[in-house]
Design a protein around this motif. Structure first.
Motif, PDB file in Angstrom:
ATOM      1  N   THR A 122       3.909  12.402   3.716  1.00  0.00           N
ATOM      2  CA  THR A 122       4.135  10.831   3.421  1.00  0.00           C
ATOM      3  C   THR A 122       5.603  10.612   2.782  1.00  0.00           C
ATOM      4  O   THR A 122       5.664   9.734   2.175  1.00  0.00           O
ATOM      5  CB  THR A 122       2.922  10.017   2.385  1.00  0.00           C
ATOM      6  N   LYS A 124       7.938   9.239   3.815  1.00  0.00           N
ATOM      7  CA  LYS A 124       8.590   7.909   4.840  1.00  0.00           C
ATOM      8  C   LYS A 124       8.260   6.611   4.056  1.00  0.00           C
ATOM      9  O   LYS A 124       7.274   6.539   2.998  1.00  0.00           O
ATOM     10  CB  LYS A 124       7.585   7.869   5.956  1.00  0.00           C
ATOM     11  N   ASP A 130       3.842  -4.590   6.311  1.00  0.00           N
ATOM     12  CA  ASP A 130       3.907  -4.328   7.509  1.00  0.00           C
ATOM     13  C   ASP A 130       3.000  -5.427   8.617  1.00  0.00           C
ATOM     14  O   ASP A 130       2.044  -5.503   8.414  1.00  0.00           O
ATOM     15  CB  ASP A 130       3.370  -2.990   7.969  1.00  0.00           C
ATOM     16  N   GLN A 146       8.279  -2.569   0.720  1.00  0.00           N
ATOM     17  CA  GLN A 146       8.022  -1.245   0.623  1.00  0.00           C
ATOM     18  C   GLN A 146       7.821  -0.759  -0.856  1.00  0.00           C
ATOM     19  O   GLN A 146       8.338  -1.068  -1.661  1.00  0.00           O
ATOM     20  CB  GLN A 146       9.282  -0.352   0.961  1.00  0.00           C
ATOM     21  N   GLY A 547      11.098   5.648   0.834  1.00  0.00           N
ATOM     22  CA  GLY A 547      10.341   6.874   1.326  1.00  0.00           C
ATOM     23  C   GLY A 547      10.853   8.161   0.702  1.00  0.00           C
ATOM     24  O   GLY A 547      10.168   9.301   0.760  1.00  0.00           O
ATOM     25  N   TYR A 565      -0.565   7.036  20.664  1.00  0.00           N
ATOM     26  CA  TYR A 565       0.773   7.714  20.427  1.00  0.00           C
ATOM     27  C   TYR A 565       1.058   9.097  20.328  1.00  0.00           C
ATOM     28  O   TYR A 565       1.917   9.716  20.502  1.00  0.00           O
ATOM     29  CB  TYR A 565       1.559   7.110  19.145  1.00  0.00           C
ATOM     30  N   LEU A 582      -0.442   5.989   8.826  1.00  0.00           N
ATOM     31  CA  LEU A 582       0.848   6.724   9.418  1.00  0.00           C
ATOM     32  C   LEU A 582       0.393   7.379  10.680  1.00  0.00           C
ATOM     33  O   LEU A 582      -0.577   8.595  10.980  1.00  0.00           O
ATOM     34  CB  LEU A 582       1.296   8.008   8.628  1.00  0.00           C
ATOM     35  N   ARG A 585       3.874   8.242  16.155  1.00  0.00           N
ATOM     36  CA  ARG A 585       5.118   8.354  16.062  1.00  0.00           C
ATOM     37  C   ARG A 585       5.714   7.190  15.026  1.00  0.00           C
ATOM     38  O   ARG A 585       6.935   6.749  15.338  1.00  0.00           O
ATOM     39  CB  ARG A 585       5.585   7.773  17.600  1.00  0.00           C
ATOM     40  N   ASP A 586       4.850   6.950  14.208  1.00  0.00           N
ATOM     41  CA  ASP A 586       5.458   5.824  13.090  1.00  0.00           C
ATOM     42  C   ASP A 586       6.712   6.501  12.322  1.00  0.00           C
ATOM     43  O   ASP A 586       6.623   7.683  11.921  1.00  0.00           O
ATOM     44  CB  ASP A 586       4.371   5.627  12.180  1.00  0.00           C
ATOM     45  N   LYS A 587       7.710   5.633  11.915  1.00  0.00           N
ATOM     46  CA  LYS A 587       8.750   6.136  11.042  1.00  0.00           C
ATOM     47  C   LYS A 587       8.513   5.533   9.601  1.00  0.00           C
ATOM     48  O   LYS A 587       9.043   5.790   8.775  1.00  0.00           O
ATOM     49  CB  LYS A 587      10.132   5.658  11.574  1.00  0.00           C
ATOM     50  N   VAL A 588       7.502   4.459   9.802  1.00  0.00           N
ATOM     51  CA  VAL A 588       7.228   3.696   8.705  1.00  0.00           C
ATOM     52  C   VAL A 588       5.799   3.619   8.458  1.00  0.00           C
ATOM     53  O   VAL A 588       4.987   3.375   9.513  1.00  0.00           O
ATOM     54  CB  VAL A 588       7.900   2.188   8.605  1.00  0.00           C
TER      55      VAL A 588
END
Length: 890
Positions: A122, A124, A130, A146, A547, A565, A582, A585-588
């Motif tokens: 985590t 990130k 979101d 965030q 993150g 994904y 998460l 392919r999540d970046k967030v």
């Protein structure tokens, strides 16, 4: 934070209790009128479903009004219960002696580690707004942006260096005015933050032991000083004094001349700031008989009889000192105490508007102007908290000559603050409803009339308290600018902070001054004199939770294949930050459920099939990861998440633990077990759509509630407690079949092999349902004085629980939280200190891998990717490739 889907549970979202070395708050809180009442919890559960519709239809006021004025009191009642339960697991049935945690940490240092490193899953950014998950039941679009876990200490200098301390995550440093954080305290034995402070020499003081008498507060190991905080890292040798401040919490550090004062859970202490060696001096404790080693140290109320909250020193005479002392729930010793010429302490009185009596002095915070011309105070009143369902705040006060002895003048009460732009005024309760838990106060170093105040929200005055604004409202949902559909907003809702304020500091970066605030969602900043809209709400908050600072407080973790994904989807329930998700392919990370997140069930074959607990078994389910379909509907019938709570949820604390256990059968993922007073079984898996589809497999008995459940091939194990606090603590294990047959209570006498302590976790051998391990929380009899405390933390049975063997072997004496069978026959154990591993056929334990911070591991789960996932309560989710332990390859 409240969730729109879950009524007005502002209090329950805060916590579940103070841990190491403290006893349960339940009995003591109850004596002051704050104990839980089952009918109130039931009332809350019933009105929650109304709240979903009304709030998202834009009619928040009518929804809250329909719930009734008494509901504000319900929040405090439920919070008191929540506060008790985390402690109960670690202390009942007795009092834990100081030194227990330190001894376990010392033993840990000499243990062998397996090879391999933990990966930080985590690390990130976690976007609570979101838009992918803007379901009617989520908190998304509330404005917090965030987030991370609770921040309880902040310090900042004039060169852009900012230091933030997580509730159980340690200290992080930023060199850029916030963001791009690096941990700097991971070598210390405690990562629990009481407070942070920079002294005149720019040294960083780190007081360990979170001072919130709330959910998951851990005591610490003292105070540490970092001489070069801009470049260095804390080490054990940086501790000030000896072990005097071990196993306590520290509320505040105040500097005066060459002395530092510490307000702690064991009274007020002082130490030289020039010579850091030598013991701390115990200046004052109102009830010394209740201190460790005292004649009444074993009294269940002992941890609450010497709480010091803050210290005010006269800037003109450092020998004139005022102490704010007292338990938030009220006690005869509560009050203000003044230092006398002979060094003794006596109750203070006649200070003007500032309360001094035991009924009205609870949690109190002071803040002084840099030039000594003003001194401010905020006070929570035990009497008000017990009688006023709207707020526990007595008031905000100023001494306009800077003297702690006044005269003091009232400059705000909750009615004045609610009219200053508060987002709580439409919610049926008022600012200060959690002032026992939410408090900060900070004076602008360049303007003694400019003050920031933290309660549930952030307030600001620029004229010494004559008028106030609310730059940090609780959330945006009540405002005209808000709509679940961004295209339909009537204006631009500005970002706000997360709710529940705890820490504040003022610093500079690149010539600009900033106000930094810490709360249950992390750390935020805005210009010191920032811009506000017509409602007095700030337009310029920035989340610093990028993150790189991960202090997320997980209760659970779930892992399943990401069929969209690739890879895996990782999710988990969090203290006050909903459910994170998460995907491959999540970046967030996003948040697909709001409110608190509790236990979790995830389909290993499809990570979008998830069941998530709110609190008290209020279970919700999704089969598409909670993804918004683009319709932005406010119709709950078209939501992507479904409430499927079993009946025990409607009974609140009488029907289930605050964070109650749920589990899927190891061999049949469509069979679920949920534990409250009853053992509930669902055989529809993720296709369940109603709480009526659960069946009652077994009644654990009146006053008993489940603490852990596990199932394999239809054989179910359920651990329970009741009473669950120190007075009369009892635990047990029931075993039976998912179809309701064959149930019986195991014979676990008080002085039997399995100690009379909290049953925290099971795992069942996938090859043999009669082969089971149980993890036992709390410290052993060596440290715990209660009856039947026993020894050991892991026990094994090969005949369905008829007989047990202690397999703790060389484990440190530290509370155990979760146990897990590993592929290849090994065993993993998560504790409040580390994760341990025992190879198949071995008897001795090793520390599993390298790199996992020393924080509580609440749950271990294996994923379909061959990795072990650890949900920590303070440093996020981590994973370890367990295939390396047996030489297997992925």
């Amino acid at each position: 934070m409240l969730s729109p889907r879950h009524q007005r549970r502002i209090m329950t979202c805060t916590v579940v209790a103070a841990a190491f070395g403290l006893v349960s708050t339940q009995a003591f809180a109850g004596s002051s009128g704050t104990g839980p009442r089952p009918w109130q919890a039931s009332h809350q559960a019933a009105v929650g479903r109304q709240h979903i519709k009304a709030v998202h239809a834009g009619d928040a006021a009518s929804a809250f009004a329909a719930e009734g004025d008494e509901d504000g009191a319900d929040e405090a009642e439920n919070s008191a219960e929540a506060t008790a339960q985390f402690t109960e697991a670690r202390t009942a049935p007795g009092v834990v002696a100081p030194g227990a945690y330190g001894a376990a940490w010392q033993q840990l240092q000499s243990m062998r580690h397996t090879s391999g490193d933990w990966d930080h899953v985590t690390r990130k950014a976690y976007d609570s707004d979101d838009p992918r998950y803007r379901d009617v039941n989520s908190n998304s679009s509330g404005g917090s942006g965030q987030v991370t876990g609770r921040i309880t200490g902040i310090a900042a200098d004039d060169q852009g260096y900012v230091y933030a301390g997580g509730a159980n995550g340690g200290v992080f440093r930023s060199r850029t005015g916030g963001g791009h954080w690096k941990p700097i305290s991971d070598r210390l034995p405690s990562l629990s933050t009481g407070t942070l402070a920079l002294d005149g020499g720019n040294r960083l003081w780190y007081a360990t032991g979170e001072s919130n008498t709330g959910a998951t507060s851990f005591v610490g190991t003292g105070v540490y000083v970092l001489k070069d905080p801009r470049h260095g890292q804390f080490r054990p040798g940086d501790r000030v004094g000896g072990a005097e401040l071990e196993s306590t919490v520290i509320h505040a550090l105040r500097f005066a001349g060459t002395k530092v004062w510490a307000a702690t859970g064991t009274g007020v202490w002082s130490h030289s700031t020039t010579t850091l060696s030598g013991p701390w001096k115990h200046e004052f404790a109102p009830n010394p008989d209740y201190l460790p080693g005292g004649a009444k140290a074993d009294d269940p109320s002992a941890p609450y009889r010497n709480i010091a909250n803050d210290i005010a020193v006269d800037p003109k005479d450092p020998d004139k000192v005022l102490l704010a002392v007292g338990w938030r729930g009220g006690d005869a010793y509560n009050g203000l105490y003044a230092r006398q010429d002979d060094g003794s302490w006596k109750p203070a009185s006649g200070l003007g508007d500032l309360p001094t009596g035991s009924d009205d002095v609870g949690n109190m915070t002071f803040a002084a102007a840099a030039d000594g011309s003003r001194l401010y105070a905020v006070d929570q009143s035990p009497a008000q908290m017990a009688t006023n369902p709207d707020s526990g705040l007595k008031g905000v006060y100023v001494s306009r000559n800077g003297s702690p002895f006044g005269p003091w003048t009232l400059v705000a009460d909750y009615t004045k603050l609610k009219a200053s732009g508060s987002a709580l005024q439409d919610a049926g309760y008022q600012p200060g409803i959690q002032s026992w838990y939410n408090q900060f106060l900070q004076v602008d170093p360049t303007d003694a009339d400019h003050v920031y105040l933290g309660l549930e929200e952030v307030f600001e005055t620029r004229n010494g308290g004559a008028t106030w604004t609310t730059p940090g409202p609780y959330w945006n949902f009540p405002f005209p600018c808000w709509s679940i559909d961004p295209a339909k907003r009537t204006g631009d809702c500005s970002p706000t902070t997360h709710s529940d304020q705890h820490a504040v500091a003022i610093g500079s970066y690149r010539g600009r001054s900033w106000a930094y605030v810490g709360n249950d969602g992390g750390i935020y900043r805005r210009p010191l004199r920032g811009a506000v809209d017509s409602g007095g709400h700030a337009k310029d908050w920035q989340s610093l939770n990028d993150g790189t600072i991960d202090t997320l407080q997980y209760y659970s973790v779930g892992v399943g294949k990401d069929l969209t994904y690739g890879g895996v989807s990782v999710t988990g329930g969090l203290q006050d930050n909903g459910q994170s998700i998460l995907r491959g392919r999540d970046k967030v990370m996003g948040s697909d459920f709001g409110g608190d997140g509790g236990d979790t069930i995830t389909d290993p074959a499809n990570g979008c099939n998830t069941a998530e607990e709110y609190v008290y078994l209020a279970i919700w389910v999704t089969q598409n990861c909670g993804v918004n379909d683009g319709s932005w509907t406010t119709d709950p019938a078209k939501a992507t998440e479904y409430e499927v709570a079993p009946p025990d949820s409607d009974l609140g604390g009488a029907g289930a633990r605050f964070i109650a256990p749920i589990a899927a059968d190891a061999k049949n993922p469509a069979t679920w077990v949920a534990g409250g007073r009853h053992v509930w079984v669902n055989t529809k898996g993720y296709a369940i759509r109603s709480g009526e589809e659960w069946t009652n497999a077994y009644d654990l008995g009146e006053g008993h509630v489940a603490t852990a459940v596990a199932s394999s091939g239809g054989t179910v194990y359920a651990g329970w407690c009741g009473p669950c606090n120190n007075q009369g603590f009892t635990r047990g294990i029931a075993v039976g079949n998912a179809d309701g047959t064959g149930w019986h209570q195991l014979n676990l006498p008080v002085d039997g092999t399995v100690p009379n302590r909290y049953i925290s976790g099971f795992d069942v051998d996938p090859a043999d349902a009669q082969h089971v391990f149980v993890a036992v929380n709390g410290f052993s009899r060596k440290w715990t004085e209660g009856p039947g405390a026993g020894v050991g933390h892991v026990f094994e049975s090969r005949n369905g629980g008829a007989d047990w063997t202690d397999v703790s072997a060389n484990l440190p004496d530290v509370p155990a939280d979760t146990v897990k069978f590993l592929p290849g026959g090994g065993l993993a154990l998560g504790t409040d200190l580390a994760t341990f591993y025992r190879p198949a056929g071995a008897t001795q334990w090793q520390v599993l891998g390298h790199g996992l911070p020393s924080t509580a591991v609440m749950q271990l789960r294996t994923g379909p990717d061959g990795r072990l996932y650890a949900a920590t309560h303070g440093r996020g989710i981590w994973s370890f490739d367990v295939r390396r332990l047996t030489g297997r390859k992925g």
